[in-house]
Design a protein around this motif. Structure first.
Motif, short mmCIF file in Angstrom:
data_model
loop_
_atom_site.label_atom_id
_atom_site.label_comp_id
_atom_site.label_asym_id
_atom_site.label_seq_id
_atom_site.Cartn_x
_atom_site.Cartn_y
_atom_site.Cartn_z
N LEU A 164 5.58 -5.51 5.19
CA LEU A 164 4.45 -5.16 4.31
C LEU A 164 3.76 -3.88 4.77
O LEU A 164 3.29 -3.09 3.96
CB LEU A 164 3.45 -6.32 4.24
CG LEU A 164 3.64 -7.20 3.00
CD1 LEU A 164 4.99 -7.87 3.02
CD2 LEU A 164 2.53 -8.22 2.88
N GLU A 165 3.74 -3.67 6.09
CA GLU A 165 3.19 -2.43 6.63
C GLU A 165 4.02 -1.26 6.13
O GLU A 165 3.50 -0.24 5.67
CB GLU A 165 3.20 -2.47 8.16
CG GLU A 165 2.53 -1.27 8.80
CD GLU A 165 2.94 -1.06 10.25
OE1 GLU A 165 3.51 -1.99 10.84
OE2 GLU A 165 2.70 0.04 10.75
N ALA A 183 1.01 -1.77 2.71
CA ALA A 183 -0.07 -2.74 2.61
C ALA A 183 -1.05 -2.54 3.77
O ALA A 183 -0.62 -2.38 4.91
CB ALA A 183 0.48 -4.16 2.63
N GLY A 184 -2.35 -2.55 3.49
CA GLY A 184 -3.37 -2.42 4.52
C GLY A 184 -3.50 -3.70 5.33
O GLY A 184 -2.84 -4.69 5.03
N LEU A 212 -5.85 -5.98 5.57
CA LEU A 212 -6.34 -7.13 4.81
C LEU A 212 -5.23 -7.70 3.92
O LEU A 212 -5.04 -8.92 3.83
CB LEU A 212 -7.54 -6.70 3.95
CG LEU A 212 -8.56 -7.79 3.63
CD1 LEU A 212 -9.11 -8.41 4.90
CD2 LEU A 212 -9.68 -7.22 2.77
N ALA A 213 -4.48 -6.80 3.28
CA ALA A 213 -3.38 -7.24 2.41
C ALA A 213 -2.28 -7.90 3.24
O ALA A 213 -1.65 -8.86 2.79
CB ALA A 213 -2.83 -6.05 1.63
N ARG A 265 -3.46 -11.34 4.06
CA ARG A 265 -3.47 -12.18 2.86
C ARG A 265 -2.06 -12.55 2.39
O ARG A 265 -1.82 -13.67 1.94
CB ARG A 265 -4.22 -11.41 1.76
CG ARG A 265 -4.21 -12.04 0.39
CD ARG A 265 -5.06 -13.29 0.37
NE ARG A 265 -4.91 -13.96 -0.92
CZ ARG A 265 -3.89 -14.75 -1.21
NH1 ARG A 265 -2.96 -14.97 -0.33
NH2 ARG A 265 -3.81 -15.33 -2.39
N HIS A 266 -1.11 -11.61 2.47
CA HIS A 266 0.18 -11.84 1.83
C HIS A 266 1.33 -12.11 2.79
O HIS A 266 2.36 -12.61 2.38
CB HIS A 266 0.54 -10.66 0.94
CG HIS A 266 -0.49 -10.39 -0.10
ND1 HIS A 266 -0.80 -11.31 -1.08
CD2 HIS A 266 -1.34 -9.36 -0.28
CE1 HIS A 266 -1.78 -10.83 -1.83
NE2 HIS A 266 -2.12 -9.66 -1.37
N ALA A 267 1.19 -11.74 4.07
CA ALA A 267 2.29 -12.01 5.01
C ALA A 267 1.91 -13.09 6.02
O ALA A 267 2.71 -13.95 6.34
CB ALA A 267 2.67 -10.73 5.75
#
Lengths: 252, 260
Positions: A161-162, A166-167, A169-170, A173-175
């Motif tokens: 996600l990085e 994705a920041g 926070l994201a 939240r998502h990973a």
């Protein structure tokens, strides 16, 4: 072979010694032991038929036990979130997580009923010491579970996600959260079930709930009433178990 | 010439390691090209691709990716990250989440920070995720949890996530090393085909020379952190491949012991 034979002899001797010691130093009179059977039968006889007039007390006591379990669990979750993070191998250094883990193990080692007695001494009778006792006792296990949930999160999806942009926070939240949530939910429900079961007897030491009535009725020789409350406790335990099985099926 | 990747004299040592993972590596990739990094384990292929993805700190040299310089000390700005897509060797999917959510995760860098954190993908994000799923042949798996899928299906989800990101450069780290030969051919056909359809550059690593030959325009051989050859696919000789995978021979009685 020889040393192993010697070892099992030593274990045998130790166990026989322990049994003999218990038999000889506990002052059990043979006559009392022989008459125990009929006495227990007589005692059980006085419990039937259970007195159904105590329905009100049962409802009041059960409701209070439920409240103790709910608020105690809430307190345990409140303490377990930060302590779980501090006990995690992947989030903090060994200098921090090792002592925190030792502290949690010490908390777990103290039985709930003992914590409850201490809290009754500290804050007086009623449901409050029960709630505090459940919160403290359950934190020992729940914080350890939360730490394990944090440590079981796989790092690769976070890197993925990085890479996608994705920041922080994201990524959380998502990973991270989707990997932890099912474990956290399952463990919290499991601990709540234990809290509810264990707080059924807290009333015996004056820490509130349905256990208070069992103790009161036994002390005042109202065995038929005590029997009704005991049956209610058994029914509650079975119900909790059934609900938990259903919940586990839902979350698994 | 429009270059997707231009790197010059890159060196990198993993923290705590003695040997360099990359040693004076220079490489260019034209836009739309398909390049295979070939070489044994430990050759530095993953390190090089991780560096190009902007996830490595403390290297030396110069690197331009899609026309912008990479900074050895800071991650690339968020706006540029989705331009480079990465397909991970072990899939790197969020196992308990659904296939669709995993593919939508590829959109997180294209959304506003607010949308990304509070999970409100726009219609366009769903559209792109759906079309990436369709391109990867797994539209029917959208609602399934990833932990219920096979290895080949997982790799398709990982590629769909990468495609949903709309990358102009795709880096694929051993995308087929965990798959059987038939599945491996399918996945590489899919990956290189989807990249060509989008005009994206592909760099994939592999230790299988036949697959590299079949799916790349150019083959770059790596060994011990160095590039040992860089040739068009038709110029790859058997001798060069054999040399790449040669065992390190230690003369008997030299007092040296092999270290894996």
């Amino acid at each position: 072979m020889r040393s192993r034979g010697l070892g099992s002899f030593a274990v045998g001797a130790f166990i026989s010694g322990a049994i003999l010691w218990s038999l000889l130093t506990t002052e059990v009179e043979l006559s009392r032991l022989l008459s125990a059977g009929p006495r227990i039968a007589d005692f059980l006889g006085r419990m039937v038929p259970p007195d159904p007039t105590v329905m009100n007390e049962i409802m009041k006591g059960s409701a209070e036990t439920l409240r103790i379990a709910i608020l105690g669990s809430l307190g345990a979750i409140f303490f377990s979130v930060p302590l779980g993070m501090l006990a995690s191998e992947t989030m903090v250094s060994p200098a921090l997580f090792r002592p925190v883990r030792t502290l949690l193990a010490l908390i777990r080692a103290v039985p709930l009923i003992l914590v409850a007695m201490l809290m009754v001494g500290a804050v007086g009778l009623g449901p409050l010491p029960g709630i505090i006792a459940v919160a403290i006792h359950a934190t020992g296990m729940l914080a350890k579970f939360y730490a394990e949930a944090i440590d079981s999160v796989s790092r690769a999806p976070i890197a993925a996600l990085e890479s996608a942009g994705a920041g922080p926070l994201a990524r959380l939240r998502h990973a991270i959260w989707p990997q932890m949530a099912p474990v956290i939910a399952r463990d919290t429900i499991f601990r709540f079930e234990l809290n509810l079961r264990e707080s059924l007897i807290l009333g015996i030491v004056g820490a509130g709930g349905i256990g208070f009535y069992i103790q009161t009725y036994v002390r005042s020789f109202q065995y038929d009433k005590a029997a009704s409350v005991t049956l209610a406790v058994i029914a509650m335990v079975i119900t909790i178990e059934a609900i938990n099985v259903a919940l586990r099926r839902r979350f698994a | 010439m429009n270059l997707a990747v231009q790197i010059d004299d890159l060196s990198y040592t993993h923290p705590g390691a003695e040997l360099r993972a990359l040693e004076h590596v220079s490489l260019t990739a034209a836009a739309g090209e398909s390049i295979a990094l070939l070489g044994p384990s430990g050759a530095g292929k993953t390190t090089l691709m991780t560096l190009l993805d902007g996830r490595l700190r403390g290297w030396r040299g110069r690197a331009y990716v899609l026309g912008a310089p990479l900074d050895p000390d800071h991650p690339p700005p968020r706006a540029r990250r989705p331009d480079t897509g990465f397909v991970f060797q072990e899939f790197a999917l969020v196992e308990p989440s659904s296939v669709l959510r995993n593919v939508l995760n590829g959109r997180l860098g294209r959304m506003s920070r607010f949308r990304a954190a509070f999970w409100t993908p726009a219609f366009r994000d769903f559209e792109l995720a759906r079309s990436a799923l369709a391109d990867c042949g797994i539209a029917d798996l959208a609602a399934r949890r990833v932990d219920s899928l096979s290895g080949g299906q997982r790799q398709r989800v990982a590629i769909a996530r990468c495609l949903a990101q709309e990358p102009r450069l795709i880096l694929a780290d051993e995308p087929v090393s965990n798959l059987d030969p038939a599945r491996a051919t399918e996945i590489l056909t899919l990956l290189t085909g989807a990249a060509r359809a989008r005009g994206a550059t592909v760099i994939f690593s592999s230790h299988q020379p036949d697959l590299a030959r079949r799916f790349a325009d150019r083959i770059v051989g790596m060994r011990d952190g160095k590039i040992v050859f860089d040739v068009a696919v038709d110029d790859l000789s058997e001798a060069a491949t054999a040399e790449l995978y040669r065992e390190t021979v230690i003369p008997p009685g030299s007092g040296l012991r092999a270290v894996s």
